[in-house]
Write a protein that holds these residues in place. Structure first.
Motif, PDB file in Angstrom:
ATOM      1  N   THR A 126       0.830  -1.205   0.000  1.00  0.00           N
ATOM      2  CA  THR A 126       0.000   0.000   0.000  1.00  0.00           C
ATOM      3  C   THR A 126       0.868   1.260   0.000  1.00  0.00           C
ATOM      4  N   ALA A 127       1.845   1.291   0.890  1.00  0.00           N
ATOM      5  CA  ALA A 127       2.736   2.458   0.966  1.00  0.00           C
ATOM      6  C   ALA A 127       3.429   2.677  -0.374  1.00  0.00           C
ATOM      7  N   ARG A 128       3.869   1.595  -0.991  1.00  0.00           N
ATOM      8  CA  ARG A 128       4.583   1.683  -2.259  1.00  0.00           C
ATOM      9  C   ARG A 128       3.658   2.254  -3.341  1.00  0.00           C
ATOM     10  N   GLN A 129       2.421   1.763  -3.336  1.00  0.00           N
ATOM     11  CA  GLN A 129       1.481   2.246  -4.356  1.00  0.00           C
ATOM     12  C   GLN A 129       1.144   3.721  -4.151  1.00  0.00           C
ATOM     13  N   VAL A 130       0.966   4.099  -2.893  1.00  0.00           N
ATOM     14  CA  VAL A 130       0.669   5.507  -2.599  1.00  0.00           C
ATOM     15  C   VAL A 130       1.852   6.384  -3.028  1.00  0.00           C
TER      16      VAL A 130
END
Ligand code: ADP
Ligand code: MG
Length: 451
Positions: free
Chosen positions: A384-388
């Motif tokens: 999730t962090a990577r996608q954000v």
């Protein structure tokens, strides 16, 4: 005509400078053959006389005025206020006279006296280009031919070219030097063809000892100009005459440039200029302040250098704005004053955000190391962090999908996938939506807490 003058001015100075000085000017019309401009006070009047008279005259000349004159009048305070909301009075047309078919327009630009080697601050960002320019100036036609300098706008390409011109004028007084923008070269060519003056055109460009052609990227797509430039280049090169070219990108990245020209551009030395580091920016500001005999504390210069990071023209504009602000308000230079002077110019949304900044902020927000986010981990929180992070980088920077992919050690389709994932979740997933909003605000500097 005033609108045209302003248009011309705007093209030739930085946005900051334009807003500082030209936005408040009132056009008072033409009196006795002179364009009269109303300015706010005697400081501004003096400033205009010193810094912008020539530019304004050039502007009028470019509009066809033959003997342009400009005077500056201090507006009475009340009139200033009164005039503000209304339109300036229409100016009667300035006498224009187009000479009947001029042989070849004398568009040779005089070298800017400010653009010398002495006034060029050398830093790690430009030392190679500087050394190459100096070598060429010392032994024209022998060191590197052609010298090709590329870099983003406002980083000193034109300055370096003029510096070579000045140097050669001093060292080798008899030498012929021609400085021309690619635009003027093209226009000259078009006029020469129209007026059947090709011989004149060729003599002019092929008889010089130093040819400086600025912003050569504008040759892209101009076949006839490329053809003609090819022959000019060959004639000069064969006679060991020095050629210096500037561009916003290296030859291989200039689209629709003929192969034979491209390879010639690569014959000599290709060198680039990067954005200046902080120390170089401060040094440039310092030199500027000294030249203008303005005494500004180091910490104020540093504040300005932190605000404007990429473009030296804008950097100089910012300095001028701070000077103007404190002079007009009659307050001494301080960090607070400088911050205030620059606050509405460098609006939060213009804050430059880099990929690494975004990644760092995302890392702080999700409380995990940046390298983990960039790594290969498949844990849900990390993903999730990577996608954000990828989503925000795409939104807040100018980087392309492949570039973002590379930064994360992935390909562009992964980034595309991340972006569509986040886009889908926005508005549905409250937590993610909140995170994206918070991070965006923080990065744009809208969030004071973080600043
Ligand atoms: P470019 O041609 O690359 O767009 P310019 O040569 O017009 O950039 O430079 C923009 C402004 O920045 C000019 O006023 C120039 O004098 C100044 N400038 C650029 N580089 C330097 C430097 N290294 N030291 C001092 N002034 C510089
Ligand atoms: Mg330039």
């Amino acid at each position: 005509i005033w609108a045209d003058v302003l248009g011309y001015v705007r093209k030739n100075i930085s946005e900051v400078e334009y807003h500082t000085w030209f936005a408040p000017v009132k056009n008072l019309g033409v009196q006795e053959g002179s364009l009269v401009l109303g300015v706010r006070n005697s400081f501004a009047q003096e400033w205009f006389r010193k810094h912008y008279l020539e530019l304004l005259e050039d502007a009028l000349r470019s509009l066809g005025a033959q003997n342009p004159q400009v005077t500056f009048q201090v507006l009475p305070a009340a009139q200033d206020a009164l005039l503000l909301p209304t339109d300036p009075p229409p100016a009667p047309p300035i006498h224009t006279g187009r000479a009947p078919s001029t042989p070849l327009p004398e568009n040779r630009k005089v070298l800017n006296p400010k653009y010398t080697f002495e006034n060029f601050v050398v830093g790690p960002n430009n030392n190679l280009a500087h050394a190459a320019a100096l070598a060429v100036a010392e032994s024209p036609g022998k060191a590197y031919n052609p010298l090709f300098i590329y870099g983003d706008v406002g980083l000193g390409k034109t300055h370096l070219m003029h510096a070579v011109g000045h140097y050669m004028t001093e060292r080798f007084p008899g030498k012929r030097i021609e400085y021309v923008s690619t635009e003027s070269f093209t226009n000259d060519l078009i006029n020469a063809i129209r007026d059947d003056k090709m011989t004149l055109f060729r003599n002019r460009y092929r008889s010089v000892d130093l040819l400086l052609v600025d912003d050569i990227q504008f040759l892209a797509g101009k076949e006839r100009t490329q053809e003609e430039f090819f022959h000019t280049f060959n004639a000069l090169y064969e006679n060991h005459k020095q050629i210096i070219l500037s561009s916003d990108r290296p030859p291989k990245d200039i689209q629709t440039l003929e192969g034979r020209l491209r390879s010639r551009f690569e014959w000599g030395l290709i060198t680039d200029i990067q954005s200046p580091e902080f120390e170089t920016r401060v040094a440039i500001l310092k030199m500027n302040a000294e030249h203008n005999r303005i005494n500004i504390p180091q910490e104020v210069l540093e504040l300005i250098a932190r605000q404007v990071t990429s473009n030296i023209r804008e950097l100089e504009g910012a300095l001028m704005r701070v000077v103007a602000f404190s002079s007009l308000n009659n307050v001494p230079f301080s960090r607070a004053v400088a911050a205030k002077a620059l606050s509405n110019v460098f609006a939060p949304q213009e804050v430059k955000v880099e990929m690494m900044d975004v990644l760092r902020q995302v890392a702080v927000h999700y409380n995990m190391p940046a390298e983990v986010i960039r790594g290969a981990g498949r844990v849900r929180e990390v993903v999730t962090a990577r996608q954000v992070a990828q989503y925000l980088i795409r939104e807040l920077t100018d980087h392309s999908l492949p570039e973002i992919g590379q930064f994360f050690g992935r390909d562009h389709s992964t980034v595309m996938h991340a972006i569509s994932k986040v886009t889908e979740a926005l508005g549905k997933d409250a937590e993610l939506t909140g995170s994206v909003d918070t991070l965006r605000r923080r990065m744009q500097g809208l969030d004071d807490e973080e600043a």
